[in-house]
Design a protein around this motif. Structure first.
Motif, PDB file in Angstrom:
ATOM      1  N   MET A   1      -7.157 -15.433  -7.512  1.00 38.06           N
ATOM      2  CA  MET A   1      -7.144 -16.517  -6.538  1.00 38.06           C
ATOM      3  C   MET A   1      -8.061 -17.622  -7.020  1.00 38.06           C
ATOM      4  O   MET A   1      -9.286 -17.472  -7.029  1.00 38.06           O
ATOM      5  N   PRO A   2      -7.516 -18.776  -7.444  1.00 35.85           N
ATOM      6  CA  PRO A   2      -8.377 -19.856  -7.923  1.00 35.85           C
ATOM      7  C   PRO A   2      -9.024 -20.588  -6.756  1.00 35.85           C
ATOM      8  O   PRO A   2      -8.559 -20.502  -5.618  1.00 35.85           O
ATOM      9  N   ASP A   3     -10.088 -21.317  -7.046  1.00 35.80           N
ATOM     10  CA  ASP A   3     -10.743 -22.067  -5.977  1.00 35.80           C
ATOM     11  C   ASP A   3     -10.757 -23.567  -6.233  1.00 35.80           C
ATOM     12  O   ASP A   3     -11.341 -24.321  -5.455  1.00 35.80           O
ATOM     13  N   ASN A   4     -10.113 -24.032  -7.331  1.00 31.07           N
ATOM     14  CA  ASN A   4     -10.179 -25.465  -7.631  1.00 31.07           C
ATOM     15  C   ASN A   4      -8.918 -25.933  -8.333  1.00 31.07           C
ATOM     16  O   ASN A   4      -8.313 -25.203  -9.109  1.00 31.07           O
ATOM     17  N   VAL A   5      -8.531 -27.171  -8.034  1.00 29.24           N
ATOM     18  CA  VAL A   5      -7.379 -27.819  -8.664  1.00 29.24           C
ATOM     19  C   VAL A   5      -7.752 -29.276  -8.911  1.00 29.24           C
ATOM     20  O   VAL A   5      -8.209 -29.966  -7.989  1.00 29.24           O
ATOM     21  N   GLY A   6      -7.564 -29.748 -10.122  1.00 27.18           N
ATOM     22  CA  GLY A   6      -7.888 -31.132 -10.440  1.00 27.18           C
ATOM     23  C   GLY A   6      -6.820 -32.097  -9.966  1.00 27.18           C
ATOM     24  O   GLY A   6      -5.733 -31.699  -9.515  1.00 27.18           O
ATOM     25  N   LEU A   7      -7.095 -33.375 -10.097  1.00 25.61           N
ATOM     26  CA  LEU A   7      -6.167 -34.397  -9.621  1.00 25.61           C
ATOM     27  C   LEU A   7      -4.943 -34.551 -10.509  1.00 25.61           C
ATOM     28  O   LEU A   7      -4.012 -35.289 -10.167  1.00 25.61           O
ATOM     29  N   SER A   8      -4.904 -33.842 -11.628  1.00 24.21           N
ATOM     30  CA  SER A   8      -3.678 -33.791 -12.412  1.00 24.21           C
ATOM     31  C   SER A   8      -2.807 -32.621 -11.962  1.00 24.21           C
ATOM     32  O   SER A   8      -1.686 -32.456 -12.451  1.00 24.21           O
ATOM     33  N   GLY A   9      -3.345 -31.803 -11.062  1.00 23.60           N
ATOM     34  CA  GLY A   9      -2.643 -30.612 -10.600  1.00 23.60           C
ATOM     35  C   GLY A   9      -2.986 -29.370 -11.390  1.00 23.60           C
ATOM     36  O   GLY A   9      -2.355 -28.324 -11.195  1.00 23.60           O
ATOM     37  N   THR A  10      -3.981 -29.454 -12.259  1.00 23.37           N
ATOM     38  CA  THR A  10      -4.334 -28.343 -13.140  1.00 23.37           C
ATOM     39  C   THR A  10      -5.512 -27.554 -12.582  1.00 23.37           C
ATOM     40  O   THR A  10      -6.543 -28.133 -12.221  1.00 23.37           O
ATOM     41  N   VAL A  11      -5.361 -26.240 -12.541  1.00 18.12           N
ATOM     42  CA  VAL A  11      -6.465 -25.373 -12.146  1.00 18.12           C
ATOM     43  C   VAL A  11      -7.547 -25.430 -13.220  1.00 18.12           C
ATOM     44  O   VAL A  11      -7.261 -25.383 -14.418  1.00 18.12           O
ATOM     45  N   GLY A  12      -8.807 -25.554 -12.799  1.00 17.23           N
ATOM     46  CA  GLY A  12      -9.925 -25.572 -13.741  1.00 17.23           C
ATOM     47  C   GLY A  12     -10.141 -26.887 -14.447  1.00 17.23           C
ATOM     48  O   GLY A  12     -10.900 -26.950 -15.423  1.00 17.23           O
ATOM     49  N   GLU A  13      -9.515 -27.946 -13.976  1.00 12.05           N
ATOM     50  CA  GLU A  13      -9.576 -29.228 -14.676  1.00 12.05           C
ATOM     51  C   GLU A  13     -11.008 -29.734 -14.855  1.00 12.05           C
ATOM     52  O   GLU A  13     -11.324 -30.339 -15.887  1.00 12.05           O
TER      53      GLU A  13
ATOM     54  N   GLY B   1     -11.427 -25.267 -17.582  1.00  9.55           N
ATOM     55  CA  GLY B   1     -10.271 -24.389 -17.478  1.00  9.55           C
ATOM     56  C   GLY B   1     -10.488 -23.155 -16.626  1.00  9.55           C
ATOM     57  O   GLY B   1      -9.559 -22.364 -16.457  1.00  9.55           O
ATOM     58  N   ARG B   2     -11.669 -22.982 -16.079  1.00 12.35           N
ATOM     59  CA  ARG B   2     -11.949 -21.778 -15.281  1.00 12.35           C
ATOM     60  C   ARG B   2     -11.338 -21.914 -13.887  1.00 12.35           C
ATOM     61  O   ARG B   2     -11.414 -22.982 -13.266  1.00 12.35           O
ATOM     62  N   TRP B   3     -10.795 -20.805 -13.387  1.00  8.76           N
ATOM     63  CA  TRP B   3     -10.211 -20.818 -12.048  1.00  8.76           C
ATOM     64  C   TRP B   3     -11.260 -20.702 -10.953  1.00  8.76           C
ATOM     65  O   TRP B   3     -10.941 -20.803  -9.764  1.00  8.76           O
TER      66      TRP B   3
END
Length: 668
Positions: free
Chosen positions: A287-299, A303-305
């Motif tokens: 279960m990741p806790d972050n998403v960048g504004l490009s839509g990428t997890v760990g942005e 790269g860490r979720w």
């Protein structure tokens, strides 16, 4: 999506009505204690109102708030008051709650925290807490058009077409951790963005917000002004933008509006947003806790979720991620009428379960120890099973006993055998006795799930009486604290927060005398509402047919004795000696369950019998049953009568909906 029966009961349909005939006899202690608790709560909330609120309903507060934090604390003073009304609290409690909500909302607008009656922009760990009061009002009185309009307006702030811009449909993400009526607010506020110094003692127990800021290896490094500024800027740029898992709590806001008229736009957004997080979880294998504004997890985290704001690393880990995942999964389940998206909530709980170990409850490093230490009783105690609650660059850490409420909600909502197995494994490895009722109360007014679950399993028969005695003691303690607060040691009045007590915004929560955890468990068969933004769900709830309002009628006590995937057993007792009470039992907090058959016991002999017989009658009971095929039955309880009913159910067979109280009774 499964086919549903029609939603609210058609007024033309004849509702089955059953009359209780079994004499109560010596009233059960749980029933007497339950009615006593309602009486004590009626006086307690009035005492709080008189001492801590102004005539217009706002809280007595003479301070200013210079950052984004604090709005939730104003509402949390009343968070469970609407729940008490819906359970059967005083008639004038509902208008009082509405008065307080509107006055506090004006107060927060004047303080600069609110715009258009809604939080300008803050994290959803706290916004979820603040909204419990609002959700409770909507559920208690869906006919109030002012709150209906607000519910819809608030929800629409998160739809793709909203001018607030909170939601980015292309990446299916909310654009910032702080969001609200002002849209996505960059950063975390001036108190952290500009610098995060070591003097912020309230956050020190949670450690560093980011573990990879150059030059900052431990908390004491933040005493260096340059490093404090560096940490603040990293927090602003990395924690203060993009989506975060706690934003899943927004789904309850949208579902609350959907419950009024089932707007397909709202349901579609909930499905889309929850499924986006499910897809990220599946892709990451966690279960990741972050998403960048490009839509990428760990942005923003190499790269860490993990590592996002109110995520796995800081400050609360599974306490915030697990709660938000549950709110999101349950919200999707409500609009879909099934439990197929509970995988979103299972994953974070499974992640910490896989890292379990044996530890001691006296571990001084546990960040939430002040809360759970009371759950296990005073003293060091024997070794107990602990789970890691947080994850950093060096691996899992901050081991603590499991927060049983999360596993309870996972099982309760879906009634899946796999989740029951998770709950049983948690119990078997806990290392402490799940039948013991410890006398404590924290701000979430939860934590007694283990002894309640043991009661439902038939191995803790004294729980209702013990829990109600505890609840009565809690009311007495809070009332005593308010009395002691009448005057300070120097004789000055201390009712106004921000005056003599140094902006202690949590004081109101500590003194709130309303307790609903035990009443919710015993009368509705549900756990206490998820504190970080859950909706007020129930296995069964009641309306007073004669008063045409929600809640148990006066004199009537209710006890859910058992529940499973196929139905519910509940006992109702009329303790009065002169008044017949009539009520509607609704299957589900929002009428979502279908009652297929009702079974009950009727008196086999005549009552009250011959006055020349000095013994209390104790006649035989005769089993009865009747088909229902509805979500409603009506019950008539003559004075001094009781009834135990088994409701065979198809869970979630009807569409969840806000249900207004019946204005008139419908007899067959």
């Amino acid at each position: 999506m499964p086919a549903h029966d029609l939603g609210p009961t058609d007024p033309a349909v004849t509702v089955p009505e059953i009359t209780a005939s079994v004499p109560t006899g010596p009233p059960p202690a749980w029933a007497v204690l339950q009615r006593r608790l309602f009486d004590e709560l009626d006086g307690a909330w009035r005492t709080f109102r008189d001492r801590y609120t102004e005539p217009d309903g706002r809280l007595r507060f003479r301070g200013t708030i210079d950052d984004r934090d604090g709005a939730d604390d104003f509402y949390e003073a009343f968070f469970n008051w609407p729940a008490l009304y819906r359970l059967g609290g005083a008639d004038d409690l509902l208008p009082a709650v509405k008065l307080h909500w509107e006055a506090v909302t004006r107060q927060l607008t004047e303080l600069g925290l609110f715009h258009h009656e809604f939080e300008r922009g803050y994290d959803w760990f706290h916004q979820g807490e603040a909204l419990l009061m609002f959700y409770g009002i909507c559920a208690a009185d869906p006919a109030d058009q002012r709150f209906r309009e607000r519910a819809i307006r608030f929800a629409e702030q998160y739809l793709p077409q909203s001018p607030t811009g909170n939601y980015a449909p292309r990446i299916k993400a909310i654009r910032a951790p702080h969001n609200g009526s002002d849209g996505p607010r960059p950063g975390l506020g001036p108190q952290w963005d500009d610098r995060f110094g070591g003097e912020q003692s309230t956050m020190r127990p949670y450690g560093l917000p980011l573990h990879d800021v150059p030059g900052v290896a431990e908390w004491n490094d933040l005493a260096d002004e340059e490093l404090a500024v560096r940490m603040g800027h990293h927090m602003r740029d990395r924690l203060g933008r993009g989506d975060t898992a706690v934003n899943l709590a927004v789904t309850a806001l949208v579902v609350n509006a959907w419950l009024y008229d089932h707007d397909p736009r709202l349901a579609s957004w909930v499905r889309e947003y929850v499924d986006a997080w499910r897809e990220r979880s599946h892709a990451a294998g966690a279960m990741p806790d972050n998403v960048g504004l490009s839509g990428t997890v760990g942005e923003y985290h190499d790269g860490r979720w993990f590592g996002g704001h109110y995520g796995w690393t800081w400050p609360h880990g599974v306490h915030s991620v697990g709660a938000a995942a549950l709110v999101g999964a349950i919200s999707a389940g409500i609009v879909e009428g099934d439990a197929d998206r509970l995988d979103l909530a299972r994953r974070p709980l499974d992640q910490v379960w896989e890292q379990r170990r044996t530890g001691l409850p006296s571990d001084p490093e546990a960040t939430r120890r002040p809360g759970w230490a009371h759950t296990l009783g005073p003293g060091d105690g024997p070794p107990v099973n602990t789970l890691p609650t947080r994850l950093g660059l060096d691996g899992w850490f901050d081991h603590q006993p499991a927060q049983v409420a999360y596993w309870t909600w996972l099982w309760w909502f879906g009634m899946r055998q796999e989740d029951r197995a998770r709950l049983e494994a948690l119990r078997d490895h806990s290392g402490y006795d799940w039948t013991v009722v410890h006398a404590f109360r924290d701000k979430e007014e939860a934590g007694h799930e283990p002894p309640w679950l043991a009661y439902l399993d038939g191995v803790n028969p004294d729980y209702p009486e013990q829990a109600l005695r505890m609840a009565l003691a809690q009311v007495a303690h809070r009332t005593a604290l308010m009395a002691a607060d009448e005057k300070g040691a120097d004789g000055k009045r201390t009712h106004e927060t921000g005056a003599d007590d140094g902006l202690d915004l949590h004081k109101w929560q500590r003194l709130n005398p309303v307790v609903t955890e035990v009443l919710t468990q015993l009368t509705t068969g549900a756990p206490q509402t998820l504190y970080n933004g859950g909706l007020p769900l129930a296995r069964v709830r009641y309306d007073d047919l004669d008063a045409a309002r929600p809640g148990l009628p006066p004199d009537v006590a209710a006890l859910v004795e058992h529940l499973d995937a196929n139905g519910t057993t509940v006992e109702l007792v009329n303790l009065g000696s002169s008044r017949t009470r009539r009520l509607r039992l609704l299957a589900g907090g929002f009428g979502e369950h279908l009652i297929t058959t009702v079974h009950w016991n009727a008196a086999g002999g005549a009552y009250p019998g011959d006055s020349r017989d000095h013994h209390l009658p104790a006649g035989d009971e005769v089993a009865r049953s009747a088909p229902v095929q509805d979500n409603t039955i009506h019950l008539t309880l003559p004075p001094g009568r009781r009834i135990r009913i088994r409701l065979d159910m198809r869970l979630n067979a009807r569409q969840f909906a806000h249900h207004t109280s019946p204005t008139t009774s419908r007899r067959p």
